[in-house]
Design an enzyme around this catalytic site. Structure first.
Site, mmCIF file in Angstrom:
data_model
loop_
_atom_site.group_PDB
_atom_site.id
_atom_site.type_symbol
_atom_site.label_atom_id
_atom_site.label_comp_id
_atom_site.label_asym_id
_atom_site.label_seq_id
_atom_site.Cartn_x
_atom_site.Cartn_y
_atom_site.Cartn_z
ATOM 1 N N GLU A 174 0.829 -1.206 0.000
ATOM 2 C CA GLU A 174 0.000 0.000 0.000
ATOM 3 C C GLU A 174 0.868 1.263 0.000
ATOM 4 O O GLU A 174 0.539 2.257 -0.651
ATOM 5 C CB GLU A 174 -0.931 0.006 1.215
ATOM 6 C CG GLU A 174 -1.985 -1.089 1.200
ATOM 7 C CD GLU A 174 -2.885 -0.995 -0.019
ATOM 8 O OE1 GLU A 174 -3.382 0.117 -0.318
ATOM 9 O OE2 GLU A 174 -3.073 -2.026 -0.691
ATOM 10 N N TRP A 199 2.082 1.632 -3.525
ATOM 11 C CA TRP A 199 1.021 2.225 -4.354
ATOM 12 C C TRP A 199 1.047 3.748 -4.228
ATOM 13 O O TRP A 199 0.856 4.484 -5.207
ATOM 14 C CB TRP A 199 -0.357 1.709 -3.930
ATOM 15 C CG TRP A 199 -0.852 0.497 -4.641
ATOM 16 C CD1 TRP A 199 -0.957 -0.763 -4.149
ATOM 17 C CD2 TRP A 199 -1.350 0.434 -5.994
ATOM 18 N NE1 TRP A 199 -1.480 -1.614 -5.102
ATOM 19 C CE2 TRP A 199 -1.737 -0.912 -6.234
ATOM 20 C CE3 TRP A 199 -1.512 1.370 -7.013
ATOM 21 C CZ2 TRP A 199 -2.275 -1.332 -7.457
ATOM 22 C CZ3 TRP A 199 -2.045 0.955 -8.227
ATOM 23 C CH2 TRP A 199 -2.420 -0.380 -8.440
ATOM 24 N N TRP A 207 -20.640 10.286 -20.414
ATOM 25 C CA TRP A 207 -21.189 9.969 -19.099
ATOM 26 C C TRP A 207 -22.589 10.556 -18.962
ATOM 27 O O TRP A 207 -22.974 11.470 -19.684
ATOM 28 C CB TRP A 207 -20.281 10.543 -18.008
ATOM 29 C CG TRP A 207 -18.867 10.047 -18.022
ATOM 30 C CD1 TRP A 207 -17.777 10.679 -18.534
ATOM 31 C CD2 TRP A 207 -18.393 8.808 -17.501
ATOM 32 N NE1 TRP A 207 -16.640 9.917 -18.355
ATOM 33 C CE2 TRP A 207 -16.993 8.753 -17.724
ATOM 34 C CE3 TRP A 207 -19.005 7.719 -16.862
ATOM 35 C CZ2 TRP A 207 -16.203 7.679 -17.328
ATOM 36 C CZ3 TRP A 207 -18.205 6.639 -16.465
ATOM 37 C CH2 TRP A 207 -16.838 6.627 -16.704
ATOM 38 N N ASN A 239 -11.098 1.817 2.890
ATOM 39 C CA ASN A 239 -10.575 1.691 1.525
ATOM 40 C C ASN A 239 -11.418 0.772 0.644
ATOM 41 O O ASN A 239 -11.660 1.069 -0.531
ATOM 42 C CB ASN A 239 -9.129 1.197 1.551
ATOM 43 C CG ASN A 239 -8.497 1.228 0.168
ATOM 44 O OD1 ASN A 239 -8.386 2.285 -0.451
ATOM 45 N ND2 ASN A 239 -8.117 0.061 -0.345
ATOM 46 N N TRP A 258 -16.249 10.072 -13.407
ATOM 47 C CA TRP A 258 -15.419 9.863 -12.219
ATOM 48 C C TRP A 258 -14.945 11.184 -11.612
ATOM 49 O O TRP A 258 -14.705 11.273 -10.398
ATOM 50 C CB TRP A 258 -14.211 8.986 -12.548
ATOM 51 C CG TRP A 258 -13.304 9.526 -13.635
ATOM 52 C CD1 TRP A 258 -13.371 9.267 -14.965
ATOM 53 C CD2 TRP A 258 -12.180 10.402 -13.466
ATOM 54 N NE1 TRP A 258 -12.372 9.937 -15.650
ATOM 55 C CE2 TRP A 258 -11.621 10.643 -14.760
ATOM 56 C CE3 TRP A 258 -11.593 11.019 -12.357
ATOM 57 C CZ2 TRP A 258 -10.518 11.451 -14.969
ATOM 58 C CZ3 TRP A 258 -10.484 11.842 -12.566
ATOM 59 C CH2 TRP A 258 -9.957 12.045 -13.860
ATOM 60 N N TRP A 292 -9.667 6.871 -8.125
ATOM 61 C CA TRP A 292 -10.882 7.071 -8.912
ATOM 62 C C TRP A 292 -10.708 6.587 -10.347
ATOM 63 O O TRP A 292 -11.602 5.942 -10.908
ATOM 64 C CB TRP A 292 -11.297 8.545 -8.881
ATOM 65 C CG TRP A 292 -12.220 8.804 -7.736
ATOM 66 C CD1 TRP A 292 -11.881 9.300 -6.504
ATOM 67 C CD2 TRP A 292 -13.617 8.535 -7.688
ATOM 68 N NE1 TRP A 292 -12.991 9.347 -5.703
ATOM 69 C CE2 TRP A 292 -14.073 8.892 -6.397
ATOM 70 C CE3 TRP A 292 -14.534 8.021 -8.599
ATOM 71 C CZ2 TRP A 292 -15.398 8.756 -6.009
ATOM 72 C CZ3 TRP A 292 -15.861 7.884 -8.220
ATOM 73 C CH2 TRP A 292 -16.281 8.250 -6.951
#
Length: 490
Positions: free
Chosen positions: A280, A283, A311, A346, A364, A387
């Site tokens: 993590e 990331w 969208w 999360n 998004w 996102w």
């Protein structure tokens, strides 16, 4: 300590609200005879925030012990509510500072701000000296074999781990720099401006303890749980995460300390917990290097072809998502957790992001902006990366055809409905097996549990199966258009 290059230096705190293991503070002490420390409540950021913003209170409360520690050494924190691009050169001028020391920031607006500050300082014969502090590896430090930035996480992680050694995780002994702090000149006031004078409500705070002491308590507590992290991290009703994300965001704890702690546990612990938690942290580095190399992702899809997606600009459905009124209990409970606390687990961030983009078909960027307003731990790189991952528009993203089913996610990760009941008490009397999808219950059983569907709790605002098909079609149109364009270019 080497000979000083400067008589006076100013240390500019930003996303690094601590005095221990602090790169800029350490380097300033190495190069300056006298030091001052400042923080700017930057109006270019704060002026757009609501009066009730927990993050500003957290910053203020984290700076108070910094000020106290400096006062013990006969100095004080210099804090101003102003535009940083103007206040820092002005302070350097007032203090007679030869150089300003600060740590790197990787966000486009911050990079532009720092360039403007550097230019002003340079025009006055001063310097801006910056250091790496908020990540382990930055910018071009981890590249592919072709010397390109990575866009896929797993090979990046492997290269990150291969490059890692004790040097990268070594702590800076910056506490020694306190011997170099100097008394403030009479014309320069120290201390923190009041929250009220800056237009913020001091009572609207996080439940999280601020500052280095707050971070230390969480690190110490997580030491006993990190081995179970792999098994507990996905369940919102369980104490699984480290809860350190806010402290990482504002730098009240050093990323080097956390990575060192995780890496040492990986070497000695046979469980997967420490390695998953270290992943993590990797990331986090990954998304920061993506933002640095591809600043366009702030407003555009990492995969440019997905900017062609049409969208649904449905403001009513977006409002239902924001307010926890979708009729999907896990989604609604997650949004209520965010709205009432500024925190979201999360796993739930992935669920609600998938729901917004693939069940409701909403851009998004709408969800990303809402999270930016609400999340205590909002970080542009991580928020944008998360996102775009969920929306399938980002680097190494969730494939567009993999769409979370919010009901099955609920059954898997909140099987007994403990999390749902915490935020949706009107559903508390529903049986465990029914709480995930109340609309499928017999009306008589619902009434027996005290739920009048459509009154006490909304019916689903969308049919998941129908929405899934629409999402697949939406992406298929873009993929087909991209393929035709590629064929025509060939």
């Amino acid at each position: 300590m080497p000979s000083e290059q400067f008589d006076c230096g100013l240390v500019w705190l930003r996303r690094d609200l601590r005095l221990s293991d602090h790169a800029a503070l350490y380097h300033a002490a190495q190069q300056c005879r006298r030091l001052f420390v400042a923080f700017i409540f930057d109006r270019d950021i704060l002026d757009s925030l609501p009066r009730q913003d927990r993050r500003v209170v957290f910053i203020w409360e984290s700076l108070a012990p910094v000020d106290a520690a400096l006062r013990e050494r006969g100095s004080a924190l210099i804090a101003r509510h102003a535009r940083a691009c103007e206040a820092i050169p002005m302070l350097a001028r007032e203090l007679g500072a030869d150089a300003v020391f600060t740590n790197h920031d990787y966000e486009p607006q911050a990079i532009a701000r720092d360039a403007a500050v550097a230019q002003t300082l340079r025009s006055e014969g001063r310097q801006l000296i910056t250091s790496k502090d908020q990540v382990i590896f930055e910018r071009d430090e981890v590249l592919t074999g072709a010397s390109k930035p990575f866009s896929v996480f797993t090979p990046y992680k492997n290269a990150w781990l291969k490059k890692l050694d004790a040097y990268q995780l070594k702590a800076y002994p910056s506490e020694r720099a306190l011997d170099r702090v100097a008394p403030l000149p009479a014309a320069v006031a120290g201390g923190l401006p009041s929250m009220d004078s800056m237009g913020f409500d001091a009572e609207f705070r996080m439940s999280l303890a601020p500052g280095e002491a707050g971070a230390r308590a969480l690190v110490d507590e997580f030491r006993d749980r990190i081995s179970q992290y792999h098994d507990t991290r996905d369940f919102p009703a369980v104490k699984g995460p480290s809860y350190l994300s806010v402290h990482l965001r504002f730098g009240t704890v050093s990323i080097r300390e956390l990575a060192r702690f995780a890496w040492q546990r990986v070497q000695t612990d046979s469980t997967e917990g420490a390695s998953r938690w270290l992943a993590e942290l990797i990331w986090r580095d990954f998304y920061h290097q993506i933002l640095f190399h591809h600043p366009r992702v702030v407003t555009q899809s990492f995969k440019p072809e997905y900017d062609r997606i049409v969208w649904d600009a449905d403001e009513a459905k977006f409002a239902a998502w924001c307010e926890g009124r979708t009729g999907f209990p896990l989604v609604d409970a997650a949004m209520l957790q965010l709205n009432t606390s500024g925190y979201m687990h999360n796993r739930l961030r992935m669920v609600v992001a998938s729901f917004l983009t693939k069940d409701l078909g909403i851009d998004w960027r709408w969800g990303e902006r809402y999270f930016a307003e609400k999340l205590n731990d909002f970080d542009l790189a991580a928020n944008n990366g998360g996102w775009q991952w969920a929306a399938s528009t980002g680097c190494d993203a969730q494939p567009y055809f993999r769409i979370f089913n919010p009901f099955s996610q609920s059954e898997k990760f909140d099987a007994q409905g403990r999390f749902i009941r915490r935020y949706l008490p009107q559903l508390a009397r529903l049986p465990d097996k029914n709480i995930h999808a109340p609309h499928l219950m017999e009306p008589m059983l619902l009434r027996a549990a005290g739920v009048n569907l459509g009154v006490d709790y909304p019916r689903p605002i969308v049919d998941h199966d129908v929405a899934r098909k629409k999402t697949l079609e939406r992406f298929a149109v873009v993929k087909a258009a991209s393929g035709m364009e590629a064929a025509s270019e060939a």
